[in-house]
Design an enzyme around this catalytic site. Structure first.
Site, short mmCIF file in Angstrom:
data_model
loop_
_atom_site.label_atom_id
_atom_site.label_comp_id
_atom_site.label_asym_id
_atom_site.label_seq_id
_atom_site.Cartn_x
_atom_site.Cartn_y
_atom_site.Cartn_z
N ASP A 131 4.24 -13.92 12.28
CA ASP A 131 2.86 -14.27 11.92
C ASP A 131 1.96 -13.05 12.10
O ASP A 131 1.48 -12.76 13.19
CB ASP A 131 2.39 -15.42 12.82
CG ASP A 131 1.01 -15.96 12.43
OD1 ASP A 131 0.33 -15.32 11.61
OD2 ASP A 131 0.63 -17.01 12.96
N LYS A 148 -7.20 -0.36 12.19
CA LYS A 148 -6.63 -0.83 10.92
C LYS A 148 -5.45 0.05 10.53
O LYS A 148 -4.43 -0.43 10.03
CB LYS A 148 -7.70 -0.83 9.84
CG LYS A 148 -7.26 -1.47 8.52
CD LYS A 148 -6.65 -0.48 7.54
CE LYS A 148 -6.27 -1.15 6.22
NZ LYS A 148 -5.61 -0.22 5.28
N GLU A 160 0.83 -1.21 0.00
CA GLU A 160 0.00 0.00 0.00
C GLU A 160 0.86 1.25 0.00
O GLU A 160 1.73 1.42 0.86
CB GLU A 160 -0.93 0.00 1.23
CG GLU A 160 -1.86 1.18 1.27
CD GLU A 160 -2.82 1.12 2.44
OE1 GLU A 160 -3.34 2.18 2.83
OE2 GLU A 160 -3.06 0.01 2.98
#
Length: 445
Positions: A301, A285, A99
């Protein structure tokens, strides 16, 4: 000042920064990829082979050994966030992300915080939770079963502790049991035993799961129930990382707004994420926009981190912001903090089997899992600061669309060189659209 003078000044500033081990690298974004790579290699003391991992960090034969049914490798751009000072130490932060604007936002957030002394962190010991689910007990059998488990806690922990030869030697291993009865569930009464397990510099999933498997028969015998699941929890709330910062109010002025007004608006924007889960989801987010790329770049992870972060944000019963922002009443400075679970490793797993992940860890200089968690939390707070400052001033799209325009040009078939020219033209025109990119590519930019 002519372009040659400007270039010479940038070169001098970069050389001085490298000599001082400063992450403040003026003009770094203007350099070619090869020049940036050379600077990072010099900073981190990378060998030629390690620097080459930026070209192909995962050979196909290694990928084939890592997962099933391999047909190829999927690449992400790896950028370097600059300007970070964490607990008094300057850092260059590798970020793997597709992004646009994420690396730039993290770097700019770190620059604002740098003026206030940098990030200060506190990280818990690396204790993970393993869950053992016991079924087949009636509500009346719960209390006696819990009592027998408490009486046998030392024996159960000894079995768990013995499952690893290396972790106890390093100071890790089984720490304690927690017993959680659930007399009423959709599946009937159940007992859940938590094994608290210190995994040191590993993320620890394999160690925790192995220990849970080993103690399951002992728990069955003690309770008279049947063990169903034996698995770690990704809500690693015993393994929290905290980052805080002070941003001098003068650093916040933007778009004709005084710094004090921007600070007030940031506090109000964060308050919306505290009370409204619709805003909190987007707010968090944005924090993970910074966190995930560092987690990915270091071979950790990111799905586990995301699950833990979102679960922690809802721990009060309502999903809320992971950050807190306030204004220092004396100085007017903006104060920020972030707290979330971060189960990360610097040994084992992809952090070492993936050559580029190992190289990124070396660039970051993180040898301990707690050091890595401290940095990752700081990046998340920097990302949040940049996003909120943009949102409460000119809006998020102004800077983002300029970077997004390059992606549109590339998607329309422009070369890397032409993409920059086409992006600049679309921004000047105020027409950052796929159709306009295609038109400009067709006429040669």
């Amino acid at each position: 000042m002519n372009s040659h003078s400007s270039s010479d000044q940038n070169t001098t500033a970069l050389e001085a920064a490298l000599a001082a081990r400063s992450s403040r690298l003026p003009g770094f974004y203007r350099l070619s990829v090869a020049q940036r790579r050379a600077i990072v290699a010099s900073w981190a003391g990378l060998s030629a082979a390690e620097a080459n991992h930026f070209d192909c960090g995962l050979p196909l034969e290694r990928a084939d050994a890592m997962i099933e049914n391999v047909v190829g490798c999927f690449s992400l751009p790896v950028g370097i966030a600059t300007n970070f000072t964490v607990d008094g130490r300057d850092l260059l932060v590798p970020m793997a992300v597709e992004e646009p604007s994420v690396v730039a936002a993290a770097s700019h957030g770190a620059l604002m915080v740098r003026a206030g002394g940098g990030f200060v962190t506190a990280v818990d010991e690396p204790v993970m939770i393993g869950q053992i689910q016991v079924m087949g007990l009636s509500a009346e059998q719960m209390a006696p079963a819990c009592a027998r488990l408490r009486a046998l806690e030392a024996d159960i922990l000894a079995v768990a502790h013995a499952q690893s030869a290396s972790l106890p030697r390093l100071g890790g291993g089984a720490r304690a049991l927690e017993i959680r009865p659930f007399p009423e569930t959709p599946a009937g009464p159940m007992l859940v035993v938590h094994l608290l397990y210190d995994t040191r510099d590993a993320m620890g999933a394999n160690a925790v799961n192995t220990a849970c498997e080993a103690i399951a028969p002992v728990i069955e015998a003690a309770t008279g129930g049947q063990v169903l699941m034996r698995i770690l929890s990704n809500l690693a709330d015993r393994r929290l990382a905290r980052a805080s910062c002070r941003v001098p109010v003068a650093q916040l002025s933007k778009g004709g707004l005084e710094g004090a007004e921007v600070a007030r608006r940031i506090v109000a924007a964060n308050a919306l994420a505290v009370v409204d889960p619709y805003r909190a989801a987007t707010h968090n987010k944005g924090i993970l926009n910074g966190i995930d790329p560092v987690v990915i770049a270091t071979g950790n992870d990111w799905r586990s981190v995301e699950a833990g972060a979102h679960a922690y944000a809802a721990r009060s019963g309502q999903y809320r912001s992971l950050t807190d922002w306030s204004v220092d009443e004396t100085s007017g400075d903006l104060l920020g903090s972030l707290e979330l679970p971060l189960a990360l490793g610097t040994v084992g797993g992809s952090s070492r089997s993936h050559a580029l992940a190992a190289t990124c860890l070396k660039v970051l200089g993180a040898n301990r899992s707690q050091e890595l968690a401290a940095t990752v939390a700081s990046v998340g707070l920097a990302q949040n600061l940049s996003a909120l400052r943009a949102l409460v001033s000119e809006g998020i799209q102004s800077g983002h669309m300029a970077l997004h325009a390059r992606q549109l040009a590339l998607a329309a078939g422009a070369s890397a060189e032409a993409a920059h020219r086409i992006a600049e033209q679309m921004v000047r025109e105020g027409s950052v659209r796929s159709a306009r990119a295609a038109e400009l590519v067709a006429i040669g930019g």
